[in-house]
Scaffold this motif. Structure first.
Motif, PDB file in Angstrom:
ATOM      1  N   LEU A 166       0.898  -1.216   0.015  1.00 32.05           N
ATOM      2  CA  LEU A 166       0.011   0.057  -0.065  1.00 32.05           C
ATOM      3  C   LEU A 166       0.948   1.159   0.044  1.00 32.05           C
ATOM      4  CD1 LEU A 166      -2.527  -1.274   2.627  1.00 32.05           C
ATOM      5  CD2 LEU A 166      -2.830  -1.485   0.168  1.00 32.05           C
ATOM      6  N   GLN A 167       0.228   2.635  -0.040  1.00 30.56           N
ATOM      7  CA  GLN A 167       1.086   3.590  -0.036  1.00 30.56           C
ATOM      8  C   GLN A 167       1.667   3.868   1.430  1.00 30.56           C
ATOM      9  OE1 GLN A 167      -1.754   6.659  -0.967  1.00 30.56           O
ATOM     10  NE2 GLN A 167      -1.550   6.144  -3.166  1.00 30.56           N
ATOM     11  N   TYR A 168       2.784   4.908   1.248  1.00 24.60           N
ATOM     12  CA  TYR A 168       3.631   5.193   2.596  1.00 24.60           C
ATOM     13  C   TYR A 168       4.089   3.883   3.340  1.00 24.60           C
ATOM     14  CZ  TYR A 168       0.542   9.135   1.483  1.00 24.60           C
ATOM     15  OH  TYR A 168      -0.401  10.156   0.758  1.00 24.60           O
ATOM     16  N   LYS A 169       4.778   3.019   2.633  1.00 23.93           N
ATOM     17  CA  LYS A 169       5.295   1.859   3.119  1.00 23.93           C
ATOM     18  C   LYS A 169       4.368   1.041   4.067  1.00 23.93           C
ATOM     19  CE  LYS A 169      10.031   3.617   2.980  1.00 23.93           C
ATOM     20  NZ  LYS A 169      11.150   3.676   3.627  1.00 23.93           N
ATOM     21  N   LEU A 170       3.027   1.109   3.876  1.00 21.38           N
ATOM     22  CA  LEU A 170       2.148   0.197   4.391  1.00 21.38           C
ATOM     23  C   LEU A 170       1.960  -1.040   3.374  1.00 21.38           C
ATOM     24  CD1 LEU A 170      -0.712   2.443   5.699  1.00 21.38           C
ATOM     25  CD2 LEU A 170       0.744   1.276   7.031  1.00 21.38           C
ATOM     26  N   ASN A 171       1.976  -2.149   4.195  1.00 23.49           N
ATOM     27  CA  ASN A 171       1.873  -3.457   3.589  1.00 23.49           C
ATOM     28  C   ASN A 171       0.553  -4.020   4.345  1.00 23.49           C
ATOM     29  OD1 ASN A 171       4.515  -3.212   2.442  1.00 23.49           O
ATOM     30  ND2 ASN A 171       5.169  -3.730   4.619  1.00 23.49           N
ATOM     31  N   GLU A 172       0.039  -5.137   3.388  1.00 26.88           N
ATOM     32  CA  GLU A 172      -1.143  -5.920   3.972  1.00 26.88           C
ATOM     33  C   GLU A 172      -1.141  -7.210   3.233  1.00 26.88           C
ATOM     34  OE1 GLU A 172      -5.602  -3.947   4.333  1.00 26.88           O
ATOM     35  OE2 GLU A 172      -5.144  -4.665   2.107  1.00 26.88           O
ATOM     36  N   LEU A 173      -1.370  -8.073   4.543  1.00 26.66           N
ATOM     37  CA  LEU A 173      -1.482  -9.515   4.025  1.00 26.66           C
ATOM     38  C   LEU A 173      -3.019  -9.947   4.373  1.00 26.66           C
ATOM     39  CD1 LEU A 173      -0.377 -12.236   3.885  1.00 26.66           C
ATOM     40  CD2 LEU A 173      -0.180 -12.660   6.241  1.00 26.66           C
ATOM     41  N   VAL A 174      -3.382 -10.240   3.367  1.00 24.26           N
ATOM     42  CA  VAL A 174      -5.078 -10.461   3.386  1.00 24.26           C
ATOM     43  C   VAL A 174      -5.271 -11.928   3.361  1.00 24.26           C
ATOM     44  CG1 VAL A 174      -7.159 -10.119   2.228  1.00 24.26           C
ATOM     45  CG2 VAL A 174      -5.421  -8.372   2.025  1.00 24.26           C
ATOM     46  N   VAL A 175      -6.003 -12.468   4.223  1.00 31.01           N
ATOM     47  CA  VAL A 175      -6.317 -13.872   4.147  1.00 31.01           C
ATOM     48  C   VAL A 175      -7.693 -13.858   4.133  1.00 31.01           C
ATOM     49  CG1 VAL A 175      -6.008 -16.168   5.713  1.00 31.01           C
ATOM     50  CG2 VAL A 175      -4.272 -14.610   5.681  1.00 31.01           C
ATOM     51  N   THR A 176      -8.308 -14.665   2.848  1.00 32.19           N
ATOM     52  CA  THR A 176      -9.824 -14.835   2.834  1.00 32.19           C
ATOM     53  C   THR A 176     -10.075 -16.301   3.073  1.00 32.19           C
ATOM     54  OG1 THR A 176      -9.894 -13.077   1.238  1.00 32.19           O
ATOM     55  CG2 THR A 176     -11.705 -14.555   1.274  1.00 32.19           C
ATOM     56  N   ILE A 177     -10.964 -16.350   4.116  1.00 30.76           N
ATOM     57  CA  ILE A 177     -11.406 -17.965   4.560  1.00 30.76           C
ATOM     58  C   ILE A 177     -12.893 -18.156   4.058  1.00 30.76           C
ATOM     59  CG2 ILE A 177     -11.471 -19.472   6.419  1.00 30.76           C
ATOM     60  CD1 ILE A 177      -9.864 -17.526   7.846  1.00 30.76           C
ATOM     61  N   PHE A 222      -4.139  -8.096   7.792  1.00 27.14           N
ATOM     62  CA  PHE A 222      -3.111  -7.728   8.771  1.00 27.14           C
ATOM     63  C   PHE A 222      -2.099  -6.695   7.915  1.00 27.14           C
ATOM     64  CE2 PHE A 222      -3.954 -12.282   9.136  1.00 27.14           C
ATOM     65  CZ  PHE A 222      -4.191 -12.256  10.745  1.00 27.14           C
ATOM     66  N   ARG A 223      -2.288  -5.523   8.607  1.00 31.66           N
ATOM     67  CA  ARG A 223      -1.547  -4.202   8.082  1.00 31.66           C
ATOM     68  C   ARG A 223      -0.472  -3.978   8.893  1.00 31.66           C
ATOM     69  NH1 ARG A 223      -5.665   0.077   6.242  1.00 31.66           N
ATOM     70  NH2 ARG A 223      -6.168  -1.756   4.932  1.00 31.66           N
ATOM     71  N   TRP A 224       0.661  -3.467   8.043  1.00 30.64           N
ATOM     72  CA  TRP A 224       1.901  -2.963   8.959  1.00 30.64           C
ATOM     73  C   TRP A 224       2.650  -2.206   7.881  1.00 30.64           C
ATOM     74  CZ3 TRP A 224       1.762  -7.587   6.476  1.00 30.64           C
ATOM     75  CH2 TRP A 224       2.803  -7.769   5.599  1.00 30.64           C
ATOM     76  N   ARG A 225       3.640  -1.346   8.881  1.00 29.34           N
ATOM     77  CA  ARG A 225       4.350  -0.446   8.030  1.00 29.34           C
ATOM     78  C   ARG A 225       5.910  -1.041   8.123  1.00 29.34           C
ATOM     79  NH1 ARG A 225       3.470   4.679   6.838  1.00 29.34           N
ATOM     80  NH2 ARG A 225       1.716   4.596   8.416  1.00 29.34           N
ATOM     81  N   SER A 226       6.536  -0.957   6.879  1.00 29.41           N
ATOM     82  CA  SER A 226       7.870  -1.587   6.832  1.00 29.41           C
ATOM     83  C   SER A 226       8.575  -0.592   7.746  1.00 29.41           C
ATOM     84  CB  SER A 226       8.257  -1.672   5.562  1.00 29.41           C
ATOM     85  OG  SER A 226       7.296  -2.650   4.687  1.00 29.41           O
ATOM     86  N   PRO A 227       9.392  -1.074   8.703  1.00 30.34           N
ATOM     87  CA  PRO A 227      10.279  -0.218   9.208  1.00 30.34           C
ATOM     88  C   PRO A 227      11.634   0.094   8.406  1.00 30.34           C
ATOM     89  CG  PRO A 227      10.461  -2.617  10.286  1.00 30.34           C
ATOM     90  CD  PRO A 227       9.222  -2.436   9.382  1.00 30.34           C
ATOM     91  N   LYS A 228      12.323   0.952   8.717  1.00 29.20           N
ATOM     92  CA  LYS A 228      13.639   1.298   7.913  1.00 29.20           C
ATOM     93  C   LYS A 228      14.766   0.326   8.691  1.00 29.20           C
ATOM     94  CE  LYS A 228      12.672   5.974   6.831  1.00 29.20           C
ATOM     95  NZ  LYS A 228      12.858   7.732   6.961  1.00 29.20           N
ATOM     96  N   ARG A 229      15.734  -0.067   7.564  1.00 31.82           N
ATOM     97  CA  ARG A 229      16.798  -0.697   8.243  1.00 31.82           C
ATOM     98  C   ARG A 229      17.855   0.072   9.024  1.00 31.82           C
ATOM     99  NH1 ARG A 229      18.096  -5.937   5.935  1.00 31.82           N
ATOM    100  NH2 ARG A 229      16.438  -6.704   4.476  1.00 31.82           N
ATOM    101  N   ASN A 230      18.526  -0.218   9.856  1.00 32.41           N
ATOM    102  CA  ASN A 230      19.706   0.496  10.621  1.00 32.41           C
ATOM    103  C   ASN A 230      20.665   1.031   9.745  1.00 32.41           C
ATOM    104  OD1 ASN A 230      17.805   0.695  12.645  1.00 32.41           O
ATOM    105  ND2 ASN A 230      18.848  -1.180  13.721  1.00 32.41           N
TER     106      ASN A 230
END
Length: 230
Positions: A166-177, A222-230
């Motif tokens: 998704l935008q702004y480094k947002l990611n989404e894992l979608v599980v349809t049951i 399941f939605r999260w934002r990718s953190p930056k590597r150090n």
């Protein structure tokens, strides 16, 4: 005003207790997996190694009992197969550079154990730069979700798993049951383990998990934002 702060404190305490129970459940679940791995090592790898040692000892003291080369090759191949699978379970392949490939490998592993599983995937070929430790959490969450459902009705339901940037480094894992009937839907969707899993994901990734239902289909996001590597 004091009543407002008091009600806020109550909600905060309730949220803390829910998170605490979820993390306790998660810790127990991960400990149980390690215990199962240890049991498999004792019951297969170590036993095979003991048999190999006894065969070698007998071949030294009793030349007539020497095993054929083909038997040794089969034993070594078995040990190699077991060690390879153990390594894959402890450290998922591809996770350091490709979350989609790691998810694909996980799904294939589940389907190899049960050919009746109906799981479809929509995974991108390219993915954002993701910290390996963060990707491992996503894989563990997905693996635990499959385990939770497998205890109940995994062979009777259909799954579709998608990974979406998704935008702004947002990611989404979608599980349809997709469930076969209302009874199975209510049985699985109301499991306390599933509630704990959602809370654990939100805590470990600083993300969020929500679900939507339509007829006999339940979709988990399941939605999260990718953190930056150090």
């Amino acid at each position: 005003m004091s009543l407002f702060y008091f009600s806020g404190a109550i909600r905060l305490a309730a949220s803390y207790l829910k998170t605490q129970k979820a993390l306790q459940w998660w810790s127990y679940s991960q400990s149980l997996k390690l215990a199962n791995e240890a049991a498999q090592i004792r019951n297969s790898l170590l036993q095979e190694l003991c048999c190999m040692r006894r065969s070698i000892e007998r071949s030294i003291t009793e030349p007539g009992t020497v095993r054929s080369s083909q038997e040794w090759i089969q034993t070594v191949e078995l040990l190699h197969h077991c060690l390879a699978h153990l390594s894959d379970r402890l450290a998922p392949p591809h996770v350091e550079y490709s979350l989609p490939l790691a998810i694909e490998f996980l799904i294939e592993s589940w389907q190899a154990k049960n050919a009746q599983l109906n799981i479809k995937t929509q995974l991108p070929k390219l993915w954002r730069d993701e910290i390996p430790n963060h990707s491992i959490v996503i894989l563990q969450i997905l693996d635990e979700l499959l385990r939770i459902l497998s205890v109940k009705e995994l062979t009777k339901i259909s799954l579709e798993i998608s990974l979406i940037p998704l935008q702004y480094k947002l990611n989404e894992l979608v599980v349809t049951i997709s469930y076969p009937d209302v009874q199975t839907l209510l049985l699985c969707s109301n499991l306390k383990e599933l509630k704990y899993l959602k809370q654990t994901f939100s805590f470990l990734t600083s993300g969020q998990c929500f679900c939507r239902r339509k007829n006999l289909t339940e979709t988990l996001y399941f939605r999260w934002r990718s953190p930056k590597r150090n």
